[in-house]
Scaffold this active site. Sequence first.
Site, PDB file in Angstrom:
ATOM      1  N   ASP A   9      57.190  17.009  53.933  1.00  0.00           N
ATOM      2  CA  ASP A   9      55.971  17.611  53.400  1.00  0.00           C
ATOM      3  C   ASP A   9      54.827  17.006  54.205  1.00  0.00           C
ATOM      4  O   ASP A   9      54.369  15.906  53.905  1.00  0.00           O
ATOM      5  CB  ASP A   9      55.838  17.290  51.911  1.00  0.00           C
ATOM      6  CG  ASP A   9      54.586  17.883  51.287  1.00  0.00           C
ATOM      7  OD1 ASP A   9      54.051  18.866  51.836  1.00  0.00           O
ATOM      8  OD2 ASP A   9      54.145  17.362  50.250  1.00  0.00           O
ATOM      9  N   GLU A  76      57.743  21.990  55.337  1.00  0.00           N
ATOM     10  CA  GLU A  76      56.893  22.937  54.619  1.00  0.00           C
ATOM     11  C   GLU A  76      55.833  23.448  55.588  1.00  0.00           C
ATOM     12  O   GLU A  76      55.177  22.667  56.272  1.00  0.00           O
ATOM     13  CB  GLU A  76      56.222  22.281  53.414  1.00  0.00           C
ATOM     14  CG  GLU A  76      55.411  23.287  52.614  1.00  0.00           C
ATOM     15  CD  GLU A  76      54.875  22.720  51.314  1.00  0.00           C
ATOM     16  OE1 GLU A  76      53.942  23.338  50.777  1.00  0.00           O
ATOM     17  OE2 GLU A  76      55.368  21.691  50.841  1.00  0.00           O
ATOM     18  N   ASP A 148      54.578  13.953  46.682  1.00  0.00           N
ATOM     19  CA  ASP A 148      54.862  14.348  48.066  1.00  0.00           C
ATOM     20  C   ASP A 148      56.345  14.167  48.400  1.00  0.00           C
ATOM     21  O   ASP A 148      56.922  14.948  49.143  1.00  0.00           O
ATOM     22  CB  ASP A 148      54.005  13.533  49.044  1.00  0.00           C
ATOM     23  CG  ASP A 148      52.537  13.613  48.692  1.00  0.00           C
ATOM     24  OD1 ASP A 148      51.837  14.466  49.250  1.00  0.00           O
ATOM     25  OD2 ASP A 148      52.101  12.811  47.844  1.00  0.00           O
TER      26      ASP A 148
END
Length: 163
Positions: A9, A76, A148
Amino acid sequence: MEKRILGLDPGLAILGFGAITWKQSQGKVQDTTVKMLDFGVIRTSADTEMVERLCTLFDDLHTLMEELQPDLVAIEKLFFYRMANTIVVAQARGVLMLVLGQRKLPYVEFTPAQIKQALTNYGNADKAEVQDAVMRELDLDEIPRPDDAADALAVALTASFQL
């Protein structure tokens, strides 16, 4: 067959990571198991100069790749919402992509909506629904923290569903 999948992420202040193993039984396509290997974050301080922060990400990502030895990296995709934040995240993402290129690691990318859809069957699911799905899919007693890291595990799980 077994694969190690590292979910990332991206972020400059906090870059989340989550590693899982995906294992398929010999000859049985539908007999797969997924287990969590590790999760956490790489942090850089806003008080530090940009160049130093990017160097920290670079060094720590190389260390992470060395320790976890992923077969596949899932990332992501960048979500555009505030221009100032998007630019610094893009810089961090550039460092991440450089590390992957140097190590010749294959990667896949997913939008936030694709991740939500894969984990909850609803592309507009909220964060709590996604975190519950991560906990359920990995048979965890609690939601990984910080957020996260849980998000990175969600990215890794999304990649595992594609295998």
